[in-house]
Design a protein around this motif. Sequence first.
Motif, PDB file in Angstrom:
ATOM      1  N   UNK A  42       0.811  -1.211   0.000  1.00  0.00           N
ATOM      2  CA  UNK A  42       0.000   0.000   0.000  1.00  0.00           C
ATOM      3  C   UNK A  42       0.843   1.259   0.000  1.00  0.00           C
ATOM      4  N   UNK A  93       0.741   4.001  -2.758  1.00  0.00           N
ATOM      5  CA  UNK A  93      -0.278   5.054  -2.865  1.00  0.00           C
ATOM      6  C   UNK A  93      -0.075   6.027  -1.733  1.00  0.00           C
ATOM      7  N   UNK A  94       1.045   6.680  -1.712  1.00  0.00           N
ATOM      8  CA  UNK A  94       1.370   7.472  -0.544  1.00  0.00           C
ATOM      9  C   UNK A  94       0.808   8.871  -0.594  1.00  0.00           C
ATOM     10  N   UNK A  95       0.344   9.309  -1.737  1.00  0.00           N
ATOM     11  CA  UNK A  95      -0.138  10.682  -1.815  1.00  0.00           C
ATOM     12  C   UNK A  95       0.975  11.678  -2.046  1.00  0.00           C
ATOM     13  N   UNK A  96       2.200  11.188  -2.103  1.00  0.00           N
ATOM     14  CA  UNK A  96       3.324  12.100  -2.318  1.00  0.00           C
ATOM     15  C   UNK A  96       3.448  12.387  -3.800  1.00  0.00           C
ATOM     16  N   UNK A  97       3.381  13.639  -4.121  1.00  0.00           N
ATOM     17  CA  UNK A  97       3.396  14.079  -5.517  1.00  0.00           C
ATOM     18  C   UNK A  97       4.678  13.656  -6.204  1.00  0.00           C
ATOM     19  N   UNK A  98       5.795  13.853  -5.519  1.00  0.00           N
ATOM     20  CA  UNK A  98       7.080  13.631  -6.165  1.00  0.00           C
ATOM     21  C   UNK A  98       7.302  12.137  -6.386  1.00  0.00           C
ATOM     22  N   UNK A 129       5.520  11.398  -9.540  1.00  0.00           N
ATOM     23  CA  UNK A 129       6.254  11.926 -10.677  1.00  0.00           C
ATOM     24  C   UNK A 129       7.452  11.064 -11.004  1.00  0.00           C
ATOM     25  N   UNK A 176      11.882  19.069 -10.195  1.00  0.00           N
ATOM     26  CA  UNK A 176      10.519  18.666  -9.839  1.00  0.00           C
ATOM     27  C   UNK A 176      10.526  17.546  -8.819  1.00  0.00           C
ATOM     28  N   UNK A 177      11.472  16.627  -8.978  1.00  0.00           N
ATOM     29  CA  UNK A 177      11.459  15.468  -8.092  1.00  0.00           C
ATOM     30  C   UNK A 177      12.106  15.749  -6.749  1.00  0.00           C
ATOM     31  N   UNK A 198       5.690  20.132   0.048  1.00  0.00           N
ATOM     32  CA  UNK A 198       4.950  19.207  -0.797  1.00  0.00           C
ATOM     33  C   UNK A 198       4.696  17.876  -0.097  1.00  0.00           C
ATOM     34  N   UNK A 200       1.229  17.607   1.547  1.00  0.00           N
ATOM     35  CA  UNK A 200       0.004  17.563   0.733  1.00  0.00           C
ATOM     36  C   UNK A 200      -0.215  16.117   0.305  1.00  0.00           C
ATOM     37  N   UNK A 201      -0.640  15.280   1.259  1.00  0.00           N
ATOM     38  CA  UNK A 201      -0.716  13.858   0.917  1.00  0.00           C
ATOM     39  C   UNK A 201      -2.002  13.214   1.430  1.00  0.00           C
ATOM     40  N   UNK A 202      -3.093  13.966   1.449  1.00  0.00           N
ATOM     41  CA  UNK A 202      -4.291  13.355   2.018  1.00  0.00           C
ATOM     42  C   UNK A 202      -4.948  12.353   1.072  1.00  0.00           C
ATOM     43  N   UNK A 203      -4.597  12.330  -0.185  1.00  0.00           N
ATOM     44  CA  UNK A 203      -5.194  11.358  -1.114  1.00  0.00           C
ATOM     45  C   UNK A 203      -4.351  10.099  -1.105  1.00  0.00           C
ATOM     46  N   UNK A 204      -4.267   9.492   0.079  1.00  0.00           N
ATOM     47  CA  UNK A 204      -3.439   8.299   0.141  1.00  0.00           C
ATOM     48  C   UNK A 204      -4.249   7.148   0.675  1.00  0.00           C
ATOM     49  N   UNK A 205      -3.591   6.026   0.891  1.00  0.00           N
ATOM     50  CA  UNK A 205      -4.289   4.823   1.358  1.00  0.00           C
ATOM     51  C   UNK A 205      -4.949   5.071   2.692  1.00  0.00           C
ATOM     52  N   UNK A 247      16.621  10.665  -1.642  1.00  0.00           N
ATOM     53  CA  UNK A 247      15.707  11.129  -2.688  1.00  0.00           C
ATOM     54  C   UNK A 247      16.490  11.850  -3.781  1.00  0.00           C
TER      55      UNK A 247
END
Lengths: 641, 105, 124
Positions: free
Chosen positions: A610, A613-618, A621, B25-26, B97, B100-105, C44
């Motif tokens: 799972x 699906x961490x919600x981390x944008x980077x 990407x 970006x990354x 950034x 901003x991770x509320x759309x997660x599992x 990272x």
Amino acid sequence: MHTELYSNTVWILIVLFFAFIIVGLFGNRLKPTLAGAISTIAILFTTVISYTTAYLYFFQQGMIDGKFAMLIPFEHEWLRFSDTLAIHMGIMIDPISVMMMVVVTTVSSMVHIYSFGYMKGEKGFERYFAFLSLFSFSMLGLVLSTNLFQMYIFWELVGASSYLLIGFYYQKPSAVAASKKAFIVTRFADLGFLIGILLLSYFTGTFDFATLLDSSGSAVSSMTGLSFMGISTITWVMVLIFMGGAGKSAMFPLHIWLPDAMEGPTPVSALIHAATMVVAGVYLVARLFGIYAGAPDALAVIAFIGAFTSLFAAIIAVTQTDIKRVLAFSTISQIGYMMLALGVSGYGGEDGLGFTASMFHLFTHAMFKALLFLGAGSVIHAVHSNYMNDMGSLRKYMPITHITFLIAALAISGIPPFAGFFSKDEILAAAWANNPLYFWTEWFVAGLTAFYMFRLYFSVFWGEKRDYQHKPHESPVSMLFPLVYLAVASAVVGFIPFSEFVTSDGMPFHAHFHWNIAIPSIAIAVVGIAIAAWMYLKPGNVANKLATSMPAVYKLSLNKFYIDEIYLWITHNIIFKGIAAPIAWFDKHIVDGSMDGIAWVTQRFSEKIKGTQSGQLQQYGYAMVLGAVAFVLLLLYWGAR
Amino acid sequence: MIEGIGVFDVLVVSTAMFFIGIYGFLVRKNLITILMSVELVLNAVNINFVVFNKYLYPDMLQGYMFSLFAIGIAAAEAAVAIAIILNVFRRMKGIDVEHVDSMKY
Amino acid sequence: MFNYNFLAAVQLTVYSGGIVVLIVFAILLTAHMEHKLEAVSKLKSLFAGLLALVGTGVTLYAIHSFPFKTALSSTATYDVEAIGLKLLSYGDYGYVLPFEVISVLLLAAMIAAIIIAKKSVSND
């Protein structure tokens, strides 16, 4: 042809069924008396139809070519399996079915009338009458059925009605347990019955009685010569079918349910467990008697079990203290008589005396046993207890009950001129003709019957003067009328020349009266009555002294030979521990376990992945770019190849 | 067209810009910095279009027009992105950034 | 350098005049004086750098091995008038459709930016 005359008989079943539906569905909205009245009127109506049918059949129209024919006034095809094998629903008119119809409707209407008085004020009065209608419907459907499968359907329905009625006082745990026991034991027996039916229909290709019992014997000829494990097929089939009958008729060792079934209301015991349902097994054997005649080994089994059961039950009945238990064991014993009579019977003419005797005894027994139960109910109603130890000297308080009970007791003991003497005499004659050992056994059982019956009579109506809290009063008219009616019947029906009407092959014959059988049977009955009078007429200690002098026999008899305990032991130790527990373990741990295991694996796996699906944008990407670069690399290298 | 500078050389520049933009970006934490890296990527793509137009199809103007429109769209996208960043700032009181991770599992 | 003067002018105007200003505003609006951003985690940046380098390598290799056919030089220059006509022509190679579409897009972007960024009135 003649069958239009009997087309009224279909109304019997329709009226009773609708009585059940109406009282069952709307009973609690009707006043209790109205619900009871609907049921009673339905059964009285069917009684009238059955009496007229019997009159028409036996006295006017029934004979064709000198024998009573098997007529089918109504038949409707229900299911068709193949060209020859189909299940019909229909009505059959035949000597034994007409006789059973008369018995069932008479006893049932008496019980309905009696119940008005006995069950008055009970909660569930309407439910009771609905179930009574259902039972009458099922029993009549059983006796009037045209084929084995229809009979099986109604057989099960009768079992279900019995379950509902035994468990009528559903708040009593003992009643619930008794109804369960009855149903399970009879269901177990019906397994044998079903296998027998299936085998029989497989070999003969039909369910219909008319084809199976065809006097040329063509239907069963396909079974001759086949055998399985050393016993011929026809014997297997008929013994399996008898197993079903043995369960319903409480033969040893499937008798255990009947004493417990006394938990139901007394009129129910009178109707179901004395006169009608328990004789269904006897009726089954009688119905298929044409085939049984070709399987003498099966008949030998039936005779032995019948004789053994009658002796066994009579010994137990001698020591019981609950009135209804005494009567229950008496019923088991008398049905043993009927089965024995069938077992020793031949086929055709005088040889078929056993058959006629069995049916005759069924008829008379229904009358006097129902009377005994209803009388017992009257006594129980007055004294508010089932136990003989709480009763005594009741003859002063309940004269009519006393006289009718005496008549019934004399009838069952085989004292002339009451009904039981004639039927028992014919059974003894048939037994003597077959095997003297059976004769002497049944002769002894007749003595025991007289003894325990009069023990009961003297203890209740003479004997000790008890201190009653409420002075026992005579029962209301609704309870007395059936008693009187049945007493008259018990006195009179002995004189019906049964062999002119009901015989094994339909042809009437003249049965002779055998004085050399009658004298010994009357003698042993009188001896039994005398001993009972000596022990119980006056208050005294004779009974206890005898009991303590033979402690082992007394205990065995009192505890019903511990058969119930043996069954419980087998069930708990062998079936529960040995068979059921391992299967349950397997189901819980292996079957459930593998399902749980699959779920567990899936869950753990998903927990591990799972993180993507961490919600981390980077992270998303990164994955995209990585994928794109990898894809390009792949294309380059494949392109280069 | 400039003498001595071939297609490949200019494309090296634009590729480098592209991947620097992707790296930015990354790696960056500030949402605005991420936006600037995205603008960098868009500019690299624009250079690509112009180069191909000038060197391979000098008579046509497709690459030119496309990059014109691309600039316009980049501007619109930056505006909307800034609006989103302002909204995020209002909620999170910060523009990291990784929060901003509320759309997660 | 390429004589694409108009493009250069547009780029300068839009980017430095528009986007950079926007970004500066955004930084001013969302900055906390005391808020120091944490340093990037080494892992990272390592992986991202690795990916960028690999990507660069792959792309450059691909470009290098492709035979570009450079056309002969042409002397056609396009001034603003020509570009403007091209933008609004609807024949072959006319760009009036993208022109209209981008105007709608800019309208939508404007509305979107306003709606997203305004203070929500109900729950605050």
